[in-house]
Scaffold this active site. Structure first.
Site, mmCIF file in Angstrom:
data_model
loop_
_atom_site.group_PDB
_atom_site.id
_atom_site.type_symbol
_atom_site.label_atom_id
_atom_site.label_comp_id
_atom_site.label_asym_id
_atom_site.label_seq_id
_atom_site.Cartn_x
_atom_site.Cartn_y
_atom_site.Cartn_z
ATOM 1 N N GLU A 65 1.892 8.277 108.112
ATOM 2 C CA GLU A 65 0.612 8.970 108.242
ATOM 3 C C GLU A 65 -0.512 8.076 107.710
ATOM 4 O O GLU A 65 -0.398 7.478 106.637
ATOM 5 C CB GLU A 65 0.682 10.276 107.447
ATOM 6 C CG GLU A 65 -0.523 11.173 107.590
ATOM 7 C CD GLU A 65 -0.333 12.510 106.883
ATOM 8 O OE1 GLU A 65 -1.125 13.432 107.131
ATOM 9 O OE2 GLU A 65 0.622 12.630 106.078
ATOM 10 N N LYS A 134 -3.799 16.424 113.825
ATOM 11 C CA LYS A 134 -2.955 17.250 112.968
ATOM 12 C C LYS A 134 -3.470 18.683 112.946
ATOM 13 O O LYS A 134 -4.680 18.918 112.825
ATOM 14 C CB LYS A 134 -2.943 16.661 111.553
ATOM 15 C CG LYS A 134 -1.916 17.237 110.596
ATOM 16 C CD LYS A 134 -1.924 16.443 109.293
ATOM 17 C CE LYS A 134 -0.874 16.942 108.324
ATOM 18 N NZ LYS A 134 -0.854 16.137 107.069
ATOM 19 N N CYS A 199 3.560 15.086 109.032
ATOM 20 C CA CYS A 199 3.796 15.499 107.655
ATOM 21 C C CYS A 199 3.897 17.003 107.461
ATOM 22 O O CYS A 199 4.925 17.613 107.716
ATOM 23 C CB CYS A 199 2.718 14.904 106.753
ATOM 24 S SG CYS A 199 3.171 14.908 104.986
ATOM 25 N N SER A 390 8.874 2.388 69.475
ATOM 26 C CA SER A 390 9.160 2.985 68.170
ATOM 27 C C SER A 390 10.647 3.036 67.854
ATOM 28 O O SER A 390 11.018 3.327 66.716
ATOM 29 C CB SER A 390 8.600 4.408 68.124
ATOM 30 O OG SER A 390 9.331 5.262 69.002
#
Length: 625
Positions: A65, A134, A199, A390
């Site tokens: 896309e 779309k 999509c 750490s």
């Protein structure tokens, strides 16, 4: 090449030679596209087209896309230049021969009738055949497509066919004329049909592929810009398998890959599915910019599968009018005509179903952020990463992700020493001229030694156990590691407060109030952030290198949701690769990386009781789980 009228494509071009007329090889891809990198995007798109046609022998290629501009352009979609540059990129692709002998489905935005649309553009032999907008926009979660685009609504039946004209001032489109714009599909002379969706349309209740299947479309392409979410791949694949299991057909899925400038990682995993079975799958996580997969399918299998479902035939017969573009045969090229045919002999056989490859959640937790960090590093211009280490679970998990990144880059560089990953690795590691420009790292630790910097920032409240774990982890992964004490800074800050206010705060175990105790904890954490940025700016200088380092945070999602954190401590940084991962998932990831990559110190860290070490050791300050 002979001149071909606009819109012409032959049945044989899609289906193969007459003796194997129902066979077709289709290709799809993962592309690592960058937002607004029009030149780079076009080159990667061209590479995928050439590989699909010349390496895989495909006659149809599907791309992601908005591949020409990049998915994450955000408000740049509101600028007309973005649309104009996409047409220029498409023209460049046509001139470069990307669509010669290949039906290409490109993703790009198109301005039509005053509205902005997210479109698929189908092109073959340098002719635009269809612009398909779309119809369902993604507006949930991280998506805001409705801000930039308009969802297309089909005109009333019987109305005129909409058209759009490519910009005529570009030579590639000179004399092309109007192109159909809408929800049509392509129908070839032998009945082979090709359609597309985009999509979000796969995820909607009334998915457009259902209407296309009932209208007889056999090959459906879905160009997507889908980002990675933990445990999401199953859902995505299930939708495609379900669609083709109910309706039959060939379904191709292409996806964006990588970090295109934002917080999201697009996780690729292009697939080809036929009649509910997966025929080809691209990797979900990779540092390669272009990955093409293909499958050969027998369209007679699709037709037979649909014929075996009586309800499909009844619903197809009652379906709405078929909106298709009839595609006339293409005249054969002189070489093909001399041979008496339109295509070379074909000995392909249909692709067999494969087992779907799905990563475990532990693999997703480390590989997804690792790929995202590689993209962010190489595109930011930075020289590497700096992590306050750490010796606890969160910072160690972050270090493990960076090490996984180094292993992926090392493997890719060795697969192709002349490829883009190897070139980027040499640049970032300051080895561009080594070994006559062909240097590749001999181990992941070699990459880590060049780009990954860690520092244990201890105080009188720190333990030897955490100092030792940090040192051993740094050595195991190859990081440039320092261990320093920041007590002089803490004492100076407290002294400044005392001079200003006339009082000195104490820990609660030594008679202080809760407010005093929290203030003394927080000043230690916040000074670590200050030191982190100082070291990130100057360590390249110390090591006689150029550039700067990206400071990496290590705050998990549980801390953010609960507010169990110090503002502007080591949770404040340039990047936070574990910011959306829970503490429990991180613990499982630590054990997975310890086993997969032979780092036993990570198992020790995962099993150690959590502690912030911000209070005197006689008091204790275990982190909440």
């Amino acid at each position: 090449m002979s001149s071909i009228p606009a819109g012409n494509v032959s049945a044989e071009d899609l289906a193969g030679p007459p003796s194997r007329g129902s066979y077709v090889t289709v290709a799809t891809c993962n592309l690592n596209q960058w937002a607004l990198d029009f030149d780079g995007n076009a080159k990667r798109t061209l590479r995928s087209c050439v590989e699909a046609r010349d390496v895989h022998g495909a006659s149809y290629r599907l791309g992601p896309e908005l591949e020409l501009c990049g998915y994450g352009c955000e408000d740049h979609f509101l600028e007309s230049d973005t649309f104009a540059h996409c047409w220029e990129s498409l023209a460049w692709l046509l001139d470069a021969g990307a669509t010669d002998g290949l039906l290409c489905d490109f993703g790009m935005p198109v301005l039509h009738g005053g509205a902005r649309y997210n479109c698929r553009v189908l092109v073959r032999d340098r002719r635009v055949l269809l612009v398909r907008p779309k119809t369902a926009l993604a507006d949930g979660g991280n998506y805001r497509e409705g801000r930039y685009f308009t969802a297309y609504v089909r005109p009333e039946p019987g109305g005129p066919v909409e058209t759009v004209s490519p910009p005529g001032h570009l030579p590639a489109f000179a004399g092309a004329g109007p192109v159909p714009f809408g929800l049509q599909f392509l129908a070839c002379a032998d009945g082979t049909t090709v359609g597309c969706e985009s999509c979000e349309e796969l995820w909607t209740p009334r998915a457009t592929h259902i209407d296309m299947a009932l209208a007889g479309v056999e090959i459906i392409g879905n160009g997507s810009g889908s980002h990675h979410e933990l445990r999401k791949l199953h859902t995505r694949i299930d939708l495609m398998r379900s669609a083709t299991r109910k309706c039959g057909g060939v379904y191709l899925y292409a996806n964006q890959r990588g970090c295109d400038g934002g917080r999201l990682y697009y996780d690729g995993c292009a697939v080809v599915v036929c009649n509910g079975e997966v025929l080809a799958q691209a990797p979900q996580f990779s540092v390669d910019d272009v990955e093409v997969i293909s499958a050969t399918v027998d369209l007679d299998d699709v037709r037979s599968y649909r014929a075996s479902i009586p309800s499909f035939g009844r619903q197809a017969a009652r379906g709405a009018a078929r909106h298709y573009i009839s595609v006339a045969p293409t005249p054969p090229t002189p070489d093909a005509a001399a041979a008496g045919g339109t295509a070379p002999p074909c000995d392909r056989v249909p692709s067999l179903p494969i087992e779907l490859a799905v990563h475990s959640p532990e693999e997703e937790c480390c590989m997804g952020p690792a790929c995202w960090m590689w993209d962010y590093l190489r595109r930011s211009g930075a020289s590497g990463f700096f992590l306050p280490l750490s010796g606890g679970a969160d910072s160690s998990a972050t270090a493990a992700i960076v090490y996984v990144m180094c292993t992926m880059v090392h493997a890719a560089a060795h697969r192709d020493p002349d490829g883009a990953v190897a070139v980027e690795c040499r640049r970032i590691c300051h080895r561009a001229d080594a070994d006559a420009g062909r240097w590749v790292p001999d181990a992941p630790q070699t990459i880590a030694a060049a780009i990954f910097h860690t520092c244990y920032m201890g105080t009188t409240n720190s333990s030897e156990a955490t100092r030792s774990r940090a040192q051993r982890l740094g050595a195991a992964i190859g990081a440039y590691h320092l261990a320093i004490g920041i007590d002089p800074m803490v004492d100076a800050a407290v002294a400044v407060f005392g001079a200003a206010c006339g009082r000195i705060p104490r820990f609660s175990s030594r008679g202080g109030t809760t407010a005093e105790d929290l203030a003394l904890q927080n000043i230690q954490a916040r000074l670590r952030m200050v030191v982190a940025y100082l070291l990130a700016q100057l360590l390249p200088w110390v090591r006689k290198a150029s550039g700067f380092l990206l400071v990496v945070a290590s705050a998990n999602v549980d801390e953010g949701l609960r507010g169990y954190m110090t503002k502007y401590d080591c949770s404040s940084a340039d990047l936070n690769p574990i910011g959306s991962i829970s503490k429990m998932d991180l613990a499982r990831m630590l054990r997975f990386v310890a086993d997969r990559y032979e780092l036993p110190v990570l198992t020790e860290i995962a099993d150690a009781p959590p502690t912030a070490e911000l209070r005197p050791q006689e008091e204790g300050d275990a982190d909440g789980e």
